[in-house]
Write a protein that holds these residues in place. Structure first.
Motif, PDB file in Angstrom:
ATOM      1  N   ASN A   1       0.797  -1.236   0.000  1.00  0.00           N
ATOM      2  CA  ASN A   1       0.000   0.000   0.000  1.00  0.00           C
ATOM      3  C   ASN A   1       0.832   1.290   0.000  1.00  0.00           C
ATOM      4  O   ASN A   1       0.294   2.362  -0.266  1.00  0.00           O
TER       5      ASN A   1
ATOM      6  N   ARG B   1      -2.929  -5.496   0.929  1.00  0.00           N
ATOM      7  CA  ARG B   1      -3.423  -4.204   1.400  1.00  0.00           C
ATOM      8  C   ARG B   1      -3.374  -3.145   0.297  1.00  0.00           C
ATOM      9  O   ARG B   1      -3.113  -1.980   0.558  1.00  0.00           O
TER      10      ARG B   1
ATOM     11  N   THR C   1      -4.750  -0.496  -2.387  1.00  0.00           N
ATOM     12  CA  THR C   1      -5.834   0.487  -2.361  1.00  0.00           C
ATOM     13  C   THR C   1      -6.470   0.587  -3.744  1.00  0.00           C
ATOM     14  O   THR C   1      -6.013  -0.031  -4.718  1.00  0.00           O
TER      15      THR C   1
ATOM     16  N   ASP D   1      -8.295  -9.748   0.875  1.00  0.00           N
ATOM     17  CA  ASP D   1      -7.621  -8.881   1.844  1.00  0.00           C
ATOM     18  C   ASP D   1      -6.903  -7.708   1.195  1.00  0.00           C
ATOM     19  O   ASP D   1      -5.730  -7.427   1.479  1.00  0.00           O
ATOM     20  N   ASN D   2      -7.611  -7.025   0.297  1.00  0.00           N
ATOM     21  CA  ASN D   2      -7.152  -5.751  -0.240  1.00  0.00           C
ATOM     22  C   ASN D   2      -8.267  -4.735  -0.024  1.00  0.00           C
ATOM     23  O   ASN D   2      -9.455  -5.084  -0.021  1.00  0.00           O
ATOM     24  N   ASP D   3      -7.913  -3.489   0.187  1.00  0.00           N
ATOM     25  CA  ASP D   3      -8.886  -2.466   0.592  1.00  0.00           C
ATOM     26  C   ASP D   3      -9.470  -1.780  -0.642  1.00  0.00           C
ATOM     27  O   ASP D   3      -9.014  -0.711  -1.062  1.00  0.00           O
TER      28      ASP D   3
ATOM     29  N   LEU E   1     -15.242  -2.273   0.485  1.00  0.00           N
ATOM     30  CA  LEU E   1     -15.101  -1.510   1.730  1.00  0.00           C
ATOM     31  C   LEU E   1     -16.441  -1.097   2.311  1.00  0.00           C
ATOM     32  O   LEU E   1     -16.576  -0.922   3.535  1.00  0.00           O
TER      33      LEU E   1
ATOM     34  N   ASP F   1     -14.522  -1.273  11.035  1.00  0.00           N
ATOM     35  CA  ASP F   1     -13.703  -2.473  10.824  1.00  0.00           C
ATOM     36  C   ASP F   1     -14.447  -3.787  11.050  1.00  0.00           C
ATOM     37  O   ASP F   1     -13.838  -4.867  11.015  1.00  0.00           O
TER      38      ASP F   1
ATOM     39  N   GLN G   1     -12.498  -9.642   5.258  1.00  0.00           N
ATOM     40  CA  GLN G   1     -11.246  -9.839   5.979  1.00  0.00           C
ATOM     41  C   GLN G   1     -11.497 -10.795   7.143  1.00  0.00           C
ATOM     42  O   GLN G   1     -12.640 -11.045   7.541  1.00  0.00           O
TER      43      GLN G   1
END
Length: 480
Positions: free
Chosen positions: A337, A364, A366, A390-392, A420, A426, A458
């Protein structure tokens, strides 16, 4: 009438010999060769160890693929077989007159026990079937004359009884046998024990090495010359599991730099390497270019994960000629990231015609970073598997990503992160997760017909499970 025409008579002959061990052993020198395989197999199944020992000593074929019968480790049977090998060694055979050339102890599929070949075909078929599966590049004429013992080893901290027996037997006879280990798996053994094991076997025979250890950088540097001797190594799996967290702290000193260089330099000697998988080698950060420059042959599989990449590390991928025909790339656990992914995009464009699997789980990434990869992903026409867990990533960018996979008709397995918008402080919101995942899957179905696709949240910090949406919705334990 041949034995092939009368399987009942063959079975009766075998059973008759098994009932009289003394007769069977005394008759071995006159026994028709066609009787050896069925008699050996029956003696093995019935645990007639005296007959087994004698049959190994008198084996009339170049190869004995006994490992195909040893599906369950048995120290008593193993001892009988190895005692038979000792009989071969103690007799005054000239190497050219000794029939048995290869003792195959690996548990691999083998046609020898199922094929009823004509007598004149037996030697060539047995030898061919074995020799195709073992290294044939001994570096000295004397090694070619020795009886070859081929094995796969899976050694952990607590060695099993049959492993202890075999290793002791092999160590005592390493000067008179050509000991070959094709696949070696070593987990959490001390450097001292590993060195002793490696001294038993010819290093050029090792084609696959899997090493899981808690060694320090200093210990790995000491091990490096052993690695460099494995000239025919095709696959290397190296996982570093530090015993204490402080060992992950990297402080650049001249001594440490020299140890890293000593370790990396050995890769220039691995002229057959095609599959490289390394996890947790924290000291490689900032040294990726040095490592990749050492690769002498094109890799098919590359995974260097769970370390901190620098920008220069990422840039070195596109510059490495040995990676230009890569089929499988796994960067899972590499936190990206804070890096520019333009070099990664360039690299993916370089391998667009060959890349089949792309693993970018827990990186991670973006929105802007993943978007930068879209033009390259669109060109990877051979992809059969992608993993972006598991990537935002937002809903809008995920929609865009799915549209960019429209031409990837060979995709079979697809794993995408939940958007997201599914989270609040979270924590995943189950109803929102199901709604948005369903919407994304509908979009994908309008673009092409996916075979296996999943969307996942996640890991839940409480139960360490994911919410997964594929053929059905599976929520983590906290929401069930």
């Amino acid at each position: 009438m041949s034995f092939q025409d009368s399987p009942t008579l063959l079975s009766l002959a075998v059973q008759s010999l098994l009932k009289n061990e003394a007769l069977a052993i005394s008759a071995l020198q006159e026994l028709p060769r066609e009787l050896f395989p069925p008699l050996f197999k029956a003696a093995f199944t019935g645990r007639h160890t005296k007959i087994l020992k004698a049959m190994v000593g008198a084996w009339p074929f170049p190869c004995l693929p006994v490992g195909a019968l040893m599906t369950v480790p048995d120290v008593t049977i193993l001892q009988a077989v190895l005692d038979g090998v000792d009989m071969q060694l103690t007799r005054n055979f000239h190497p050219r007159r000794r029939k048995l050339q290869v003792l195959e102890l690996r548990n691999v599929q083998h046609d020898f026990w199922d094929v009823s070949a004509e007598p004149e075909d037996r030697d060539s078929s047995a030898e061919t079937m074995c020799e195709k599966q073992i290294p044939t590049r001994p570096h000295r004429y004397a090694l070619r004359q020795r009886l070859k013992v081929v094995v796969d080893l899976h050694l952990e901290s607590d060695l099993e009884e049959h492993q202890i027996y075999f290793l002791q037997w092999a160590q005592e006879r390493r000067s008179s046998l050509n000991m070959c280990c094709v696949k070696m798996q070593i987990s959490r053994l001390s450097m001292n024990i590993v060195r002793k094991v490696l001294k038993i076997f010819q290093p050029h025979c090792i084609e696959e090495l899997e090493l899981t250890t808690g060694w320090t950088l200093s210990t790995l540097a000491c091990f490096a010359p052993c690695l460099g001797q494995m000239k025919n190594l095709r696959k290397l799996f190296l996982t570093l599991v530090p015993k204490k967290l402080f060992k992950l702290i990297w402080m650049s000193t001249n001594t440490q730099e020299k140890k890293v260089t000593k370790f990396i330099s050995q890769f220039s000697k691995l002229n057959c390497l095609q599959h490289l998988h390394m996890v947790g080698l924290y000291f490689l950060s900032g040294h990726m270019n040095e490592l990749l420059r050492c690769l002498k042959t094109p890799l098919e599989f590359l995974s260097i994960a769970l370390i901190k990449y620098s920008q220069s590390d990422l840039e070195s991928f596109a510059q490495c000629q040995s990676l230009h025909h890569l089929k499988h790339l796994n960067l899972s656990g590499v936190i990206l990231n804070d890096l520019s992914l333009v070099p990664l995009r360039t690299f993916l464009e370089n391998v667009a015609d060959t890349l089949k699997t792309l693993e970018l789980e827990h990186c991670r990434m973006t929105d802007s970073q993943l978007s930068a990869l879209f033009p390259a992903l669109n060109q990877c026409s051979q992809l059969i598997k992608v993993n972006f867990y598991d990537n935002d990533i937002s809903m809008a960018v995920l929609k865009n990503l799915l549209h960019h996979t429209a031409k990837l008709s060979q995709l079979t397995f697809e794993s995408y992160p939940a958007p997201l918008e599914c989270y609040e402080f979270d924590f995943v919101r189950p109803e929102k997760f199901v709604q948005l995942s369903s919407e994304l899957k509908d979009i994908l179905c309008t673009v092409r017909q996916p075979q296996s696709v999943s969307f996942a949240s996640q890991l839940c910090l409480q139960c360490l499970q994911r919410c997964i949406y594929d053929l059905e919705t599976r929520l983590c334990h906290c929401w069930q």
